[in-house]
Scaffold this active site. Structure first.
Site, PDB file in Angstrom:
ATOM      1  N   HIS A  69      24.433  37.525  35.294  1.00 39.36           N
ATOM      2  CA  HIS A  69      25.562  37.435  35.927  1.00 39.36           C
ATOM      3  C   HIS A  69      26.890  37.876  35.279  1.00 39.36           C
ATOM      4  O   HIS A  69      28.044  37.362  35.765  1.00 39.36           O
ATOM      5  CB  HIS A  69      25.778  35.950  36.391  1.00 39.36           C
ATOM      6  CG  HIS A  69      24.877  35.056  37.293  1.00 39.36           C
ATOM      7  ND1 HIS A  69      23.613  34.931  36.830  1.00 39.36           N
ATOM      8  CD2 HIS A  69      25.027  34.759  38.466  1.00 39.36           C
ATOM      9  CE1 HIS A  69      22.859  34.163  37.881  1.00 39.36           C
ATOM     10  NE2 HIS A  69      23.488  34.159  38.896  1.00 39.36           N
ATOM     11  N   GLU A  78      19.976  39.847  49.773  1.00 39.79           N
ATOM     12  CA  GLU A  78      20.717  41.096  49.513  1.00 39.79           C
ATOM     13  C   GLU A  78      20.311  42.440  50.042  1.00 39.79           C
ATOM     14  O   GLU A  78      21.290  43.234  50.617  1.00 39.79           O
ATOM     15  CB  GLU A  78      20.942  41.188  48.085  1.00 39.79           C
ATOM     16  CG  GLU A  78      21.958  39.920  47.694  1.00 39.79           C
ATOM     17  CD  GLU A  78      21.364  38.416  47.354  1.00 39.79           C
ATOM     18  OE1 GLU A  78      20.145  38.543  47.421  1.00 39.79           O
ATOM     19  OE2 GLU A  78      22.090  37.854  47.130  1.00 39.79           O
TER      20      GLU A  78
HETATM   21  C1  LIG Z   1      19.540  36.908  44.424  1.00 39.35           C
HETATM   22  C2  LIG Z   1      20.412  36.046  44.316  1.00 39.35           C
HETATM   23  N1  LIG Z   1      21.327  35.878  45.405  1.00 39.35           N
HETATM   24  C3  LIG Z   1      22.274  35.042  45.431  1.00 39.35           C
HETATM   25  C4  LIG Z   1      22.390  34.057  44.096  1.00 39.35           C
HETATM   26  C5  LIG Z   1      23.521  32.959  43.979  1.00 39.35           C
HETATM   27  N2  LIG Z   1      22.958  31.733  44.286  1.00 39.35           N
HETATM   28  C6  LIG Z   1      22.350  30.860  43.131  1.00 39.35           C
HETATM   29  S1  LIG Z   1      21.610  29.474  43.800  1.00 39.35           S
HETATM   30  C7  LIG Z   1      21.772  29.786  45.286  1.00 39.35           C
HETATM   31  C8  LIG Z   1      21.446  28.960  46.169  1.00 39.35           C
HETATM   32  C9  LIG Z   1      19.971  28.806  46.245  1.00 39.35           C
HETATM   33  O1  LIG Z   1      19.374  28.159  47.206  1.00 39.35           O
HETATM   34  P1  LIG Z   1      17.905  27.859  47.386  1.00 39.35           P
HETATM   35  O2  LIG Z   1      17.236  29.177  47.128  1.00 39.35           O
HETATM   36  O3  LIG Z   1      17.345  27.171  48.386  1.00 39.35           O
HETATM   37  O4  LIG Z   1      17.894  26.978  45.768  1.00 39.35           O
HETATM   38  P2  LIG Z   1      18.420  25.607  45.621  1.00 39.35           P
HETATM   39  O5  LIG Z   1      19.775  25.749  45.044  1.00 39.35           O
HETATM   40  O6  LIG Z   1      18.357  24.831  46.745  1.00 39.35           O
HETATM   41  O7  LIG Z   1      17.447  24.791  44.538  1.00 39.35           O
HETATM   42  C10 LIG Z   1      22.669  31.107  45.399  1.00 39.35           C
HETATM   43  C11 LIG Z   1      23.092  31.789  46.714  1.00 39.35           C
HETATM   44  C12 LIG Z   1      21.332  34.245  43.120  1.00 39.35           C
HETATM   45  N3  LIG Z   1      21.570  33.723  41.865  1.00 39.35           N
HETATM   46  N4  LIG Z   1      20.367  35.268  43.258  1.00 39.35           N
END
Ligand SMILES: Cc1ncc(C[n+]2csc(CCOP(=O)(O)OP(=O)(O)O)c2C)c(N)n1
Ligand SMILES: Cc1ncc(C[n+]2csc(CCOP(=O)(O)OP(=O)(O)O)c2C)c(N)n1
Ligand SMILES: [Mg+2]
Ligand SMILES: [Mg+2]
Lengths: 328, 333, 328, 333
Positions: free
Chosen positions: B129, B60
């Protein structure tokens, strides 16, 4: 903003002269600027670029009209190497409306958007995403402009460094990140800030072509930047250049810099980038001492004229400021 | 006029402006292939290609910073941040760069940067959120703060945002994406700084924005049945704020209630109240009341979530209080 | 929280059994939890840990009482492997006051400070500085506790990753960063997010001991974590472990995960970490199928009891919430 | 009582609390070897060693996050951020973690995290080093916001901060470090939520904090010579706010002016005004006036910098306006 020169082993006299003139101009600007500061003519922050002149000079000589730069809190050198008008720079430091930012910005915020200078920055590391953004804008409009962000060893430990560079990498942006490793963040030694003081390795870890160069050798910096710009313009994405250097004094005009070991300072002063540029010019072109003296005199006169202009400039207008503020 | 969903109206605005101006581009998490979590950007990748519609890593601060840089360099970025809560990661770029660049350059540099995001409570997504963070942006000089409550406003304001030169915090609401409304055909632009009287009335002025507008309109309808005439003003843009519309309405009704989903302390409602205090005090027959969220993070439990933000009974009670205060109360002090 | 075991080639039956039980418990929790979600008993976010069980299981088995963990948005597995009370977890998901966080927190915020569980987190990457902070607190109070932060491939592109890990490195903190590389951030493939998909290399770039391990092999994870914890406790500073894995379904309960290629999914399912834990237990201890069945039945019963408990628990009290809110 | 400089009073508080509680530690840029830019931490490295007094890289998000994590894990970190402006880099950790953890854990988790920093204008340090950002923290539920104006308050509040369990934004002012004042001997603690009447008066209530307090006191002295009796209230902690002290004073004087260095829009003054609107309206003989900074970033030029924040003439004029409004004005509307 240099000429569109291909990578070459023997730079032209024009380039050599440009490099020397620029380095010397920065040296004069900072040396004389510090005097103005001590006289009370300049206020606020003033971070001298003394000792690091080789980097801005070498990098900018390898760039073209239409390219972009973003700078740091220690930004005078980048601005000058980019071809800024000394009068408008001094006027800005003297808080005059004839300055680059009408006296609203000051040393840490000099910018000149029209020429692609995105500006100095008071937030360490902030120039990196801004530069990547400019590179993105240029990619989207189909320009082959390269954007250079000058940044610092201190910024390399800030999250924005890797996060932004990674964006440049995945999008193959025409972006060069020049890390001026002067080995200190204020009084904190680089060894206290990170286990890995070879900062270029951070670029490698995310697949970015990365190099280390002697920042006190303007020609080496010039050549490396030329190659990097070529890589960029070929669409191969960003390049990181770590230029190792050392300050000639403390962090800020008022910092005596006692934490800088004398021998180390002496070592780097013996490898002064302005002297190096002068020697390169002489050795590679056979130019005479008196020709060089003439250049130096001319540059000193330019600075003196800028001070005269700035002092004579009117104070900022409260009315025009009020109008500006009213619709901010 | 056609009936459109809020999210479709937003997409139309993006689509039209991308067609008009080749420097408009969009970046965000999952906005290209997947069309965004709320489907606002669906189809734009196919139409405008991967150069102008790009997915990003979870970065972000980087995305916002890159957007600000692109704007300074003359493009028109739209950076989509999934939840306004995550914009906190990019606050330096918003507060210290985007908002200040114009002044720092003596007026020469402009930052036509748009951050599109959404906030508010929405069915158990909990403390990180569910925030309504407009007050943080509202306080920072140089930012424009836009909070549309209808599809027509959403479209018109987003189009205007893409044609002006200052950084815009374009704050949508997760509950509004699927709501419907009539949207004018053809070029439809809503300029900043012009409030909208969503319902004309004469007894009391109620100011609300974003998801509080539909909620307040229901209350106003209920009260109309009781013979109370409520004027509902939606400022649409909090910065710039249509002070004239607010002050004129208050001068007419002499009573005012402000409804915000964000928590009470230091919210935008407080500032509007302070403006009415300074400029409308002598018109008031009752103190301006604020109906706002509790000063806590939003809890996960649904009943508590609802208890944490304004609901219709609370809005109605405040309006009644504003109306039942008689001049006698002044004497009684 | 495992026993204080030295690095060993043949893990004890106790460890093998613990690993299998834990992995299976997570499997049941997520599988049954999804059913509760579909029934409308659970609301909000629910990111299943299915397919990644080997990581939480192996890591936590190598830790000790008094150690700390910090988790992610996909946190149920870490919590269970840490020894959480399934009743209080289910109650939390069902928004009950008997839950870990009184129903105020929910899936993304389950924490249990008393046992050193710093909690799940709704902000990707946020657990990293929090974990480093716990490690710092422990260093300052002279504790030899190790803190593990579980994080994700997505977080590795966020500034906080390098910035926080660097702090752990310069201070030689007892900190292990476990990067669960499941190759996606929602629907975005890791290859679209970075040029260098070997994420452990980022640690190397700042002088941090860093390794890659098969995240679907619980024993391999266990052994690597044991070694890492030993390095930490010797005062040598942080270790990064990249555990490569794959989800068994979409990002969230409601994500069909169509972007996950069938063959790849099949490949990883054929290397299921729960099956692997079961096989390891059988192969290395000679335990019988019926003994294993008994364990599985017991675990399923524990979950069923937790649901019963949670459903029967009273709704949250508006009064106690009002009192809580009044002095927040 | 001894006369101390503000910065020395802060150092005393840190020193005493570090001696008392071994879990108190300090991290920041240049705070160990160099003793900090304002010398607040000078000598503490020698006394408490490099474990508890540490320099950091330029990593505000990391420092703040690490501080929050250490607090959650039971230590008492003091994170020094050089300029409040740089705290924007750590906003996620402040807003989404520190402020929310207690609620998210159902009340069990506590975050005794202290961010010490300084803000305000100060002689040409320009837009990115001159902000007064208290309103951003003030709005976020769960944070405590402390802004001492005197050495005694600085010491007493910092000591209290180190003995309570919630995250504290401890906001100093760059102009105050070298100011002097009497500080009680021995254990001196100032609890949160207790305002201080810096000057008693009967004609008008003026509320000010941080560097606006000394400025307002000079104005009050000037006006006393003209026979106007000004009561100056310093809330000292903005969260929690001593509402009772403010409302009692306003009930007595019936007139109120609020002075803040931060820009006008959406500042803390607006919220205090809105509180007086809701709870003190019937006592008021004049609208509450706000004297605040302009809604712009702070310019580099010194004359413009001064024009951008409240100065004595502006404060004096507002007080006069509050006093010269006669009941007649009401009739005239
Ligand atoms: C700072 C932030 N940006 C965006 C999100 C929205 N979001 C939640 S889970 C996710 C994907 C996360 O991917 P990863 O970090 O690889 O973890 P995984 O879900 O694969 O375990 C996103 C974009 C968030 N929670 N926090
Ligand atoms: C985000 C941020 N943190 C702290 C500062 C204060 N500060 C200004 S310059 C400086 C040191 C910078 O060191 P480095 O990045 O290596 O650049 P150099 O001064 O050596 O050119 C610091 C800490 C700042 N301006 N921005
Ligand atoms: Mg440096
Ligand atoms: Mg992932």
């Amino acid at each position: 903003m240099g000429e569109p020169n291909a990578v070459a082993n023997a730079p032209s006299r024009e380039i050599l002269e440009k490099i020397f003139r620029t380095a010397y101009k920065i040296r004069v600007f900072e040396t004389e600027g510090i005097k103005l500061y001590r006289q009370g003519l300049i206020r606020g922050y003033f971070h001298p670029y003394l000792g690091q002149e080789g980097i801005a000079t070498g990098v900018c000589a390898a760039l073209k009209d239409g390219d972009y730069i973003a700078s740091t809190h220690r930004g005078h050198g980048h601005c000058i190497a980019w071809g800024a008008d000394i009068k408008k720079m001094v006027a800005e430091l003297l808080q005059k409306e004839t300055g680059y930012c009408k006296g609203y910005g000051g040393s840490m915020h000099i910018a000149d958007i029209k020429t692609g200078n995105l500006g100095a920055n008071g937030i360490v590391g902030a120039g990196i995403p801004l530069g990547v953004g400019a590179a993105l804008a240029n990619q989207i409009r189909g320009s082959d402009a390269v954007t250079v962000t000058f940044t610092s060893d201190g910024a390399s430990n800030n999250g924005t460094f890797m996060e932004s560079l990674n964006l440049a990498a995945i999008w193959d942006l025409k972006f060069i990140l020049v890390v001026e490793n002067n080995q200190y963040a204020v009084s904190t030694k680089i060894e206290e800030s990170t286990r890995e003081t070879d900062l270029y390795k951070r670029g490698l870890a995310i697949g970015v072509e990365s190099h280390q160069v002697d920042g006190n050798d303007p020609l080496a910096v010039y050549r490396m930047t030329q190659a990097a710009a070529e890589t960029c313009r070929k669409g191969k994405g960003p390049v990181l250049i770590e230029a190792v250097t050392y300050r000639h004094m403390g962090h800020h005009v008022n910092d005596p810099g006692k934490y800088m070991p004398e021998e180390k300072l002496a070592h780097y002063k013996s490898r002064d980038p302005v002297d190096r540029a002068r020697a390169d010019l002489k050795d590679m072109t056979g130019i005479t001492d008196s020709e060089i003296s003439a250049m130096e005199t001319e540059i000193a006169a330019e600075f003196a004229a800028a001070v005269e202009f700035s002092v004579a400039s009117p104070e900022v207008s409260a009315e025009s400021f009020a109008a500006f503020a009213a619709n901010y | 006029m056609r009936e459109l969903m809020y999210r479709d109206a937003l997409r139309e605005a993006l689509d039209e402006e991308m067609a008009r101006d080749p420097t408009v581009f969009i970046i965000g998490e999952g906005i290209a292939e997947r069309g965004g979590s709320y489907k606002v950007t669906e189809g734009l990748l196919a139409k405008y290609g991967p150069g102008r519609v790009r997915d990003t890593p979870i970065a972000e601060a980087g995305m916002i910073g890159v957007g600000v840089g692109a704007a300074i360099a003359g493009a028109r970025p739209v950076v989509e941040i999934l939840y306004v809560d995550f914009a906190m990661l990019g606050m330096d770029m918003i507060v210290n760069q985007a908002a200040k660049f114009r002044l720092m350059t003596g007026g020469e540099g402009r930052v036509p940067f748009i951050m599109r995001t959404q906030g508010g409570t929405g069915g158990g997504v909990a403390a990180q959120h569910s925030q309504s963070l407009e007050a943080l942006f509202y306080h920072i000089p140089g930012l424009r703060v836009v909070m549309p409550s209808t599809p027509a406003d959403a479209k018109g304001l987003l189009k205007h945002a893409l044609r002006q030169d200052d950084p815009v915090m374009f704050l949508e609401h997760k509950h509004l994406y699927m709501t419907k409304g009539m949207v004018p055909d053809g070029e439809h632009i809503v300029e900043f700084g012009k409030g909208d009287i969503k319902r004309a009335g004469s007894d009391v002025t109620v100011i609300a924005w974003s998801n509080m507008v539909p909620r307040t309109l229901v209350v106003a309808e209920d009260l109309a049945a009781e013979g109370i005439s409520v004027e509902v003003i939606d400022p649409r843009t909090l910065v710039p704020l249509d002070r004239a519309m607010i002050l004129n309405s208050v001068a007419k009704t002499r009573r005012c209630v402000i409804v915000q989903e964000a928590n009470r302390r230091g919210g935008v409602a407080s500032d509007i109240s302070s403006i009415i205090m300074e400029e409308g005090f002598w018109h008031l027959d009752a103190p301006v009341e604020i109906v706002a969220g509790l000063d806590i993070p939003i809890p996960f439990n649904l009943a508590l979530e609802q208890a944490s933000v304004p609901q219709k009974p609370g809005i109605k009670a405040a309006i009644r209080r504003a109306l039942h205060l008689e001049p006698a109360a002044l004497a009684a002090e």
